[in-house]
Design a protein around this motif. Structure first.
Motif, PDB file in Angstrom:
ATOM      1  N   ILE A   1       0.833  -1.204   0.000  1.00 16.23           N
ATOM      2  CA  ILE A   1       0.000   0.000   0.000  1.00 16.23           C
ATOM      3  C   ILE A   1       0.868   1.254   0.000  1.00 16.23           C
ATOM      4  N   GLU A   2       1.923   1.252   0.800  1.00 16.71           N
ATOM      5  CA  GLU A   2       2.812   2.422   0.867  1.00 16.71           C
ATOM      6  C   GLU A   2       3.500   2.672  -0.473  1.00 16.71           C
ATOM      7  N   SER A   3       3.868   1.591  -1.159  1.00 21.71           N
ATOM      8  CA  SER A   3       4.483   1.750  -2.488  1.00 21.71           C
ATOM      9  C   SER A   3       3.488   2.364  -3.468  1.00 21.71           C
ATOM     10  N   GLN A   4       2.245   1.891  -3.415  1.00 20.68           N
ATOM     11  CA  GLN A   4       1.221   2.432  -4.307  1.00 20.68           C
ATOM     12  C   GLN A   4       0.921   3.889  -3.993  1.00 20.68           C
ATOM     13  N   LEU A   5       0.927   4.243  -2.706  1.00 22.28           N
ATOM     14  CA  LEU A   5       0.683   5.624  -2.312  1.00 22.28           C
ATOM     15  C   LEU A   5       1.791   6.542  -2.821  1.00 22.28           C
TER      16      LEU A   5
END
Length: 368
Positions: free
Chosen positions: A313-317
């Protein structure tokens, strides 16, 4: 050649309007410098606003998942700490205290060799029961980790052996119903080892099976709470149920010893109690410790899955934020240079305004 009339009033008002525009430009440039983006997104993007809003919606969804995963991770960590307080077995070079069930099991094993009295065994069983109930009633922000889907109330209630109150009364009533007298009655001294074993394997064990377990001991739900942890819709168990066999078996063993080890039973009957807690396939505290350790491993696996999902999720954000700033981001160095330019222009305009305000024909009239 004709020269139009230009009054100082017209010049003054024109310069004032220019100054107002410059101040507006100054505020916009300052906003861009401080925030790193354009001040009016709608004006800057025009027809591209729909794509921009879609990015922000995706960011909002991912941030909600990230927050949820953080809360779930807290619950899992609290569950691990609770289980550690029960089954942790420190190495010789570690100073952390051993788990309550591990400690009790050592004392129980020592009782078989005469190293522990019935009184000390009863006391240790009650102490372990207190820690056990407290551990399984662990909560984070009012959500009970071991309640299964029922996270709103503590799964277990405090158990005081010999009190004839609450669940203790249920257990002692079962004894009275089976033998015809209470554990403290003088007649209890006549109970044989075989009779006590039959009681333990029969009516006593039945108390920890459904539906009795759910009625008399636990408010937990068998079904665990489940949550989505990724934008792909991956759903995992995010709570543990106190109704698991591992916990039932541990509580059964502790109650068995706490209620009957120091009662008025015969030595043979007390021996049956201790053997039941030590060696029984359905009530052994050692077996319960092993099963609870497996629950801990399962929690660890869930923690790893949640951590991996959160990292994704952090990578996508990060990617979405980069894309978002391509729409509304500005060059802050350019904004800083433009801000300085506007400051200079404002200073010049202020100077001109002052000079114009001082212009007067009176200054050019000769005095006679």
């Amino acid at each position: 050649m004709r020269i139009n009339n230009i009054s100082t009033h017209v010049m003054y008002n024109y310069n004032r309007q220019t100054l107002m525009q410059q101040k507006k430009d100054f505020l916009e440039a300052n906003y861009e410098l401080v925030n790193g983006r354009v001040p009016d997104i709608g004006l800057a993007l025009g027809g591209k606003i729909g794509r921009f809003l879609n990015i922000e919606n995706q960011q909002s969804l991912l941030n909600e998942l990230k927050i949820t995963n953080g809360l779930i991770a807290e619950r899992m960590a609290a569950g691990q700490i609770a289980i550690k307080s029960l089954v942790y077995a420190p190495r010789s070079n570690e100073s952390e205290p051993e788990g309550a069930l591990v400690r009790f099991n050592k004392i129980l094993l020592g009782a078989s060799s005469g190293k522990a009295t019935s009184r000390s065994l009863t006391k240790e069983a009650q102490l372990a029961l207190d820690v056990f109930v407290s551990a399984l009633n662990t909560n984070i922000d009012g959500e009970f980790v071991f309640g299964g889907a029922n996270t709103n109330e503590p799964p277990l209630t405090y158990y005081k052996a010999g009190s004839d109150e609450g669940a203790s009364k249920i257990v002692r009533d079962e004894f009275r119903g089976y033998f015809g007298f209470s554990p403290d009655d003088s007649a209890a001294a006549s109970i044989t080892k075989e009779q006590m074993q039959e009681f333990i394997d029969g009516p006593f064990s039945d108390l920890f099976e459904d539906p009795s377990w759910g009625i008399n001991f636990s408010k937990a739900d068998d079904i665990p709470q489940r949550n989505s942890i990724s934008p792909d819709g991956v759903v995992v168990d995010t709570s543990v149920s106190a109704n698991k066999d591992a916990f039932r078996q541990a509580m059964k063993s502790l109650i068995l010893v706490a209620e009957f080890s120091e009662a008025g039973l015969s030595e043979d009957a007390v021996a049956a109690v201790e053997e039941g807690a030590r060696n029984s396939s359905s009530a052994s505290i050692g077996s319960a410790i092993n099963k609870i350790s497996i629950v801990s491993s399962h929690l660890g696996s869930l923690e790893n899955r949640i951590q991996s999902a959160t990292e994704q999720i952090e990578s996508q954000l990060t990617l979405l934020q980069d894309l978002r700033m391509r729409f509304i981001g500005i060059d802050q160095n350019e904004a800083a240079a433009r801000l300085e330019e506007i400051k200079l222009m404002i200073a010049v305009s202020n100077g001109l305004t002052v000079q114009i305000s001082r212009l007067s024909l009176v200054n050019y009239l000769s005095v006679r």
